[in-house]
Design an enzyme around this catalytic site. Structure first.
Site, PDB file in Angstrom:
ATOM      1  N   HIS A 151       0.853  -1.197   0.000  1.00 25.92           N
ATOM      2  CA  HIS A 151       0.000   0.000   0.000  1.00 25.92           C
ATOM      3  C   HIS A 151       0.884   1.240   0.000  1.00 25.92           C
ATOM      4  CE1 HIS A 151      -3.973  -1.798   1.760  1.00 25.92           C
ATOM      5  NE2 HIS A 151      -3.418  -2.590   0.866  1.00 25.92           N
ATOM      6  N   TYR A 180      -8.519   4.781   8.575  1.00 28.73           N
ATOM      7  CA  TYR A 180      -8.571   5.063  10.009  1.00 28.73           C
ATOM      8  C   TYR A 180      -9.614   6.154  10.186  1.00 28.73           C
ATOM      9  CZ  TYR A 180      -4.098   2.594  10.716  1.00 28.73           C
ATOM     10  OH  TYR A 180      -3.101   1.645  10.778  1.00 28.73           O
ATOM     11  N   PRO A 237      -2.555  -0.561  19.250  1.00 26.39           N
ATOM     12  CA  PRO A 237      -2.362  -0.991  17.860  1.00 26.39           C
ATOM     13  C   PRO A 237      -2.590   0.085  16.797  1.00 26.39           C
ATOM     14  CG  PRO A 237      -4.395  -1.894  18.754  1.00 26.39           C
ATOM     15  CD  PRO A 237      -3.702  -1.234  19.890  1.00 26.39           C
ATOM     16  N   LYS A 253       2.421  -0.750  15.071  1.00 26.03           N
ATOM     17  CA  LYS A 253       3.853  -0.809  15.360  1.00 26.03           C
ATOM     18  C   LYS A 253       4.327  -2.060  16.107  1.00 26.03           C
ATOM     19  CE  LYS A 253       5.400   2.841  13.469  1.00 26.03           C
ATOM     20  NZ  LYS A 253       5.050   2.307  12.157  1.00 26.03           N
ATOM     21  N   TYR A 258       4.743   6.168  10.146  1.00 28.68           N
ATOM     22  CA  TYR A 258       3.881   5.029   9.812  1.00 28.68           C
ATOM     23  C   TYR A 258       4.635   3.986   8.974  1.00 28.68           C
ATOM     24  CZ  TYR A 258      -0.457   2.588   8.643  1.00 28.68           C
ATOM     25  OH  TYR A 258      -1.446   1.637   8.513  1.00 28.68           O
TER      26      TYR A 258
HETATM   27  P1  FAD Z   1       4.297 -12.584  20.936  1.00 33.64           P
HETATM   28  O1  FAD Z   1       3.744 -12.540  19.567  1.00 33.64           O
HETATM   29  O2  FAD Z   1       3.378 -12.376  22.084  1.00 33.64           O
HETATM   30  O3  FAD Z   1       5.041 -13.966  21.094  1.00 33.64           O
HETATM   31  C1  FAD Z   1       5.477 -14.468  22.321  1.00 33.64           C
HETATM   32  C2  FAD Z   1       5.485 -15.991  22.271  1.00 33.64           C
HETATM   33  O4  FAD Z   1       6.034 -16.470  23.492  1.00 33.64           O
HETATM   34  C3  FAD Z   1       4.089 -16.589  22.159  1.00 33.64           C
HETATM   35  O5  FAD Z   1       4.056 -17.518  21.103  1.00 33.64           O
HETATM   36  C4  FAD Z   1       3.860 -17.229  23.519  1.00 33.64           C
HETATM   37  O6  FAD Z   1       3.057 -18.397  23.431  1.00 33.64           O
HETATM   38  C5  FAD Z   1       5.259 -17.565  23.957  1.00 33.64           C
HETATM   39  N1  FAD Z   1       5.447 -17.644  25.406  1.00 33.64           N
HETATM   40  C6  FAD Z   1       4.834 -16.919  26.383  1.00 33.64           C
HETATM   41  N2  FAD Z   1       5.290 -17.273  27.582  1.00 33.64           N
HETATM   42  C7  FAD Z   1       6.212 -18.237  27.380  1.00 33.64           C
HETATM   43  C8  FAD Z   1       7.042 -18.998  28.253  1.00 33.64           C
HETATM   44  N3  FAD Z   1       6.998 -18.828  29.564  1.00 33.64           N
HETATM   45  N4  FAD Z   1       7.877 -19.880  27.711  1.00 33.64           N
HETATM   46  C9  FAD Z   1       7.951 -20.061  26.367  1.00 33.64           C
HETATM   47  N5  FAD Z   1       7.170 -19.366  25.489  1.00 33.64           N
HETATM   48  C10 FAD Z   1       6.329 -18.478  26.000  1.00 33.64           C
HETATM   49  N6  FAD Z   1      -0.147  -5.149  16.748  1.00 33.64           N
HETATM   50  C11 FAD Z   1      -0.489  -4.403  15.716  1.00 33.64           C
HETATM   51  O7  FAD Z   1       0.365  -3.664  15.241  1.00 33.64           O
HETATM   52  N7  FAD Z   1      -1.761  -4.459  15.192  1.00 33.64           N
HETATM   53  C12 FAD Z   1      -2.711  -5.307  15.699  1.00 33.64           C
HETATM   54  O8  FAD Z   1      -3.846  -5.355  15.221  1.00 33.64           O
HETATM   55  C13 FAD Z   1      -2.394  -6.082  16.788  1.00 33.64           C
HETATM   56  N8  FAD Z   1      -3.301  -6.925  17.315  1.00 33.64           N
HETATM   57  C14 FAD Z   1      -2.963  -7.621  18.420  1.00 33.64           C
HETATM   58  C15 FAD Z   1      -3.917  -8.465  19.022  1.00 33.64           C
HETATM   59  C16 FAD Z   1      -3.614  -9.169  20.180  1.00 33.64           C
HETATM   60  C17 FAD Z   1      -4.666 -10.057  20.830  1.00 33.64           C
HETATM   61  C18 FAD Z   1      -2.319  -9.030  20.745  1.00 33.64           C
HETATM   62  C19 FAD Z   1      -1.982  -9.758  22.044  1.00 33.64           C
HETATM   63  C20 FAD Z   1      -1.372  -8.233  20.119  1.00 33.64           C
HETATM   64  C21 FAD Z   1      -1.681  -7.519  18.964  1.00 33.64           C
HETATM   65  N9  FAD Z   1      -0.730  -6.714  18.328  1.00 33.64           N
HETATM   66  C22 FAD Z   1      -1.076  -5.979  17.286  1.00 33.64           C
HETATM   67  C23 FAD Z   1       0.634  -6.635  18.753  1.00 33.64           C
HETATM   68  C24 FAD Z   1       1.561  -7.581  17.968  1.00 33.64           C
HETATM   69  O9  FAD Z   1       0.843  -8.709  17.566  1.00 33.64           O
HETATM   70  C25 FAD Z   1       2.698  -7.902  18.895  1.00 33.64           C
HETATM   71  O10 FAD Z   1       3.422  -6.699  19.122  1.00 33.64           O
HETATM   72  C26 FAD Z   1       3.658  -9.000  18.390  1.00 33.64           C
HETATM   73  O11 FAD Z   1       3.010 -10.246  18.413  1.00 33.64           O
HETATM   74  C27 FAD Z   1       4.913  -9.047  19.258  1.00 33.64           C
HETATM   75  O12 FAD Z   1       5.659 -10.181  18.961  1.00 33.64           O
HETATM   76  P2  FAD Z   1       6.502 -10.929  20.079  1.00 33.64           P
HETATM   77  O13 FAD Z   1       7.208 -12.029  19.368  1.00 33.64           O
HETATM   78  O14 FAD Z   1       7.283  -9.946  20.848  1.00 33.64           O
HETATM   79  O15 FAD Z   1       5.446 -11.499  21.118  1.00 33.64           O
HETATM   80  C1  DHB Z   2      -4.233  -3.823  11.196  1.00 31.93           C
HETATM   81  C2  DHB Z   2      -3.978  -3.684  12.529  1.00 31.93           C
HETATM   82  C3  DHB Z   2      -3.581  -2.467  13.025  1.00 31.93           C
HETATM   83  O1  DHB Z   2      -3.309  -2.332  14.329  1.00 31.93           O
HETATM   84  C4  DHB Z   2      -3.452  -1.363  12.202  1.00 31.93           C
HETATM   85  O2  DHB Z   2      -3.087  -0.166  12.733  1.00 31.93           O
HETATM   86  C5  DHB Z   2      -3.702  -1.503  10.872  1.00 31.93           C
HETATM   87  C6  DHB Z   2      -4.095  -2.743  10.359  1.00 31.93           C
HETATM   88  C7  DHB Z   2      -4.650  -5.131  10.669  1.00 31.93           C
HETATM   89  O3  DHB Z   2      -4.840  -6.058  11.463  1.00 31.93           O
HETATM   90  O4  DHB Z   2      -4.813  -5.264   9.437  1.00 31.93           O
END
Ligand code: FAD
Ligand code: DHB
Length: 394
Positions: A72, A202, A294, A298, A386
């Site tokens: 995009h 948005y 969200p 980021k 962004y």
């Molecule tokens: P995570 O993706 O949380 O991965 C951590 C992993 O560690 C998981 O697989 C978990 O099972 C594992 N774990 C936990 N504890 C343990 C342990 N004790 N031992 C071993 N493994 C363990 N960001 C956006 O930008 N837009 C969005 O729309 C958006 N939606 C989201 C919706 C939800 C429900 C959540 C929770 C987050 C969302 N985010 C969103 C944020 C984005 O998804 C996260 O910032 C991203 O997943 C971060 O990645 P990570 O690898 O740091 O953590």
């Molecule tokens: C999506 C999630 C976000 O948090 C955002 O700012 C834009 C798009 C998505 O899930 O597509």
């Protein structure tokens, strides 16, 4: 068991770190509490910054993203019943974003890891971190079969998300936490429908924020600001459509396409940072160290930027014994983290309805939206944050 880097968590942070280390010839073991099926099915973010796209491509895991992802070049801010486009690529010297779901990135990284013979131990339990301030830290856990195991490593990467064990393993007197909880959440849905718009929308509306995103030509991803205590059950389909139509209505004929809703969930919104992001031989990356609301898209991108910095620092250490990049990991990562924290807080504050705020505040929000969409300087500020600021390499 012995490895060079013990990685806790197979989210985007842990899996990408394992991959980047493997490319540098550094051995790691990834421990994950959930199953492969679960991590590959968890729905989360959807927007990849230019730098994240480049990182996946340069490290050889971008092939499916290039085929199936949707680039995009602009994004829409909608208010007062009209859409206003921010031309991302024109304002940032050609940078843009890619809409490609987080669980697809996870699938690509798991596949790459397993194909190259890397280890991911799924279904582990009772993970604990030992001897972090010694030269030989250890991770103790129960494996999927229930046996007690110990992994000794040179370094531990805490990539286990906000609720993981890594951050609390840093003694509380050695860390400082910064938190902000928002008085709203997002209801997120997946819908079987063709796209109603070519670019993300948005929308600011007096009934609350709405976001129109996409997943494929057949599936759309929509969000609506809601009460953070709401259960998905409080949002029957008719209510979801009524709110989304109202918040996206306008005088320009924009029409949301309805379809079968096949997934619904509520996410809470918070800002959070822990400082420092390292302690002894433990390094935190991704949601284990910071959370953003969200609205700025980021979370996943920050996780990728953290592990890029960490992989470079570990690479320098194993290649030449240099430890200065590792010593500065937290300082380097936190500069980008705080920029993203500010941007995410700013986007959230500009676009959501705060029910305890006065009409004065609502007029300020509208004025800010008009400025951001009307001034090239202000639009550039939004655009460069962004699409993601360039990585800082030192
Ligand atoms: P995570 O993706 O949380 O991965 C951590 C992993 O560690 C998981 O697989 C978990 O099972 C594992 N774990 C936990 N504890 C343990 C342990 N004790 N031992 C071993 N493994 C363990 N960001 C956006 O930008 N837009 C969005 O729309 C958006 N939606 C989201 C919706 C939800 C429900 C959540 C929770 C987050 C969302 N985010 C969103 C944020 C984005 O998804 C996260 O910032 C991203 O997943 C971060 O990645 P990570 O690898 O740091 O953590
Ligand atoms: C999506 C999630 C976000 O948090 C955002 O700012 C834009 C798009 C998505 O899930 O597509």
């Amino acid at each position: 068991m012995r490895t060079q880097v013990g990685i806790i968590g197979a989210g985007p942070a842990g899996l990408l770190l394992a991959h980047l280390l493997q490319l540098r010839g550094i051995e790691s073991v990834v421990l994950e509490t959930r199953s492969r099926e679960e991590i590959e099915a968890t729905l989360r973010a959807g927007v990849l910054e230019q730098g994240t796209v480049d990182l996946l491509n340069e490290s050889g895991v971008g092939e499916r993203m290039r085929r199936e992802g949707m680039p995009h070049e602009g994004v829409i801010l909608r208010f007062g019943g009209r859409s206003h486009r921010i031309h991302l690529s024109e304002l940032t010297g050609g940078r843009s974003i890619m809409v490609y779901a987080q669980h697809e990135v996870i699938r690509d990284l798991v596949k790459a890891r397993l194909e190259r013979g890397g280890t991911i131990l799924f279904g582990v339990k009772d993970v604990s971190l030992l001897d972090l301030d010694t030269p030989l830290p250890k991770i103790r856990f129960h494996d999927a079969g229930g046996a007690t195991r110990e992994l000794a490593c040179d370094y531990v990467a805490g990539c286990d998300g906000f609720h993981g064990v890594s951050r609390p393993s840093i003694p509380s007197r050695m860390r400082r936490e910064f938190t902000r909880i928002y008085p709203f959440g997002w209801l997120g849905i997946l819908v079987e429908a063709p796209p109603a718009t070519e670019e993300l929308i948005y929308a600011y509306h007096e009934r609350g924020f709405a976001l129109v995103s996409t997943r494929s030509p057949q599936v759309q991803r929509l969000y609506a600001q809601c009460n953070p205590q709401d259960q998905a059950g409080a949002w029957p389909d008719a209510r979801v459509w009524e709110e989304l139509h109202a918040r996206l209505a306008g005088s320009d004929g924009f029409k949301l396409t309805e379809g079968r809703i096949f997934q619904k969930g509520v996410i809470a919104m918070r800002s959070f940072v822990v400082e420092p992001m390292q302690h002894g031989r433990l390094f935190l990356a991704g949601d284990a160290a910071h959370i953003v609301p969200p609205t700025g898209a980021k979370g996943l991108n920050l996780a990728a930027a953290d592990v890029r910095t960490l992989a470079r620092a570990l690479g320098a250490f194993y290649a030449s014994g240099r430890s200065d990049l590792l010593e500065r990991y937290s300082e380097t990562a936190l500069r980008r983290v705080w920029r993203a924290e500010h941007f995410s807080w700013w986007m959230t504050s500009m676009l959501h309805r705060f029910h305890d705020e006065s009409p004065f505040h609502h007029r300020l929000q509208l004025s800010q939206l008009q400025y951001v969409t009307g001034s090239r300087a202000a639009a550039t500020m939004l655009a460069e944050n962004y699409v993601g600021l360039p990585f800082e390499d030192n």
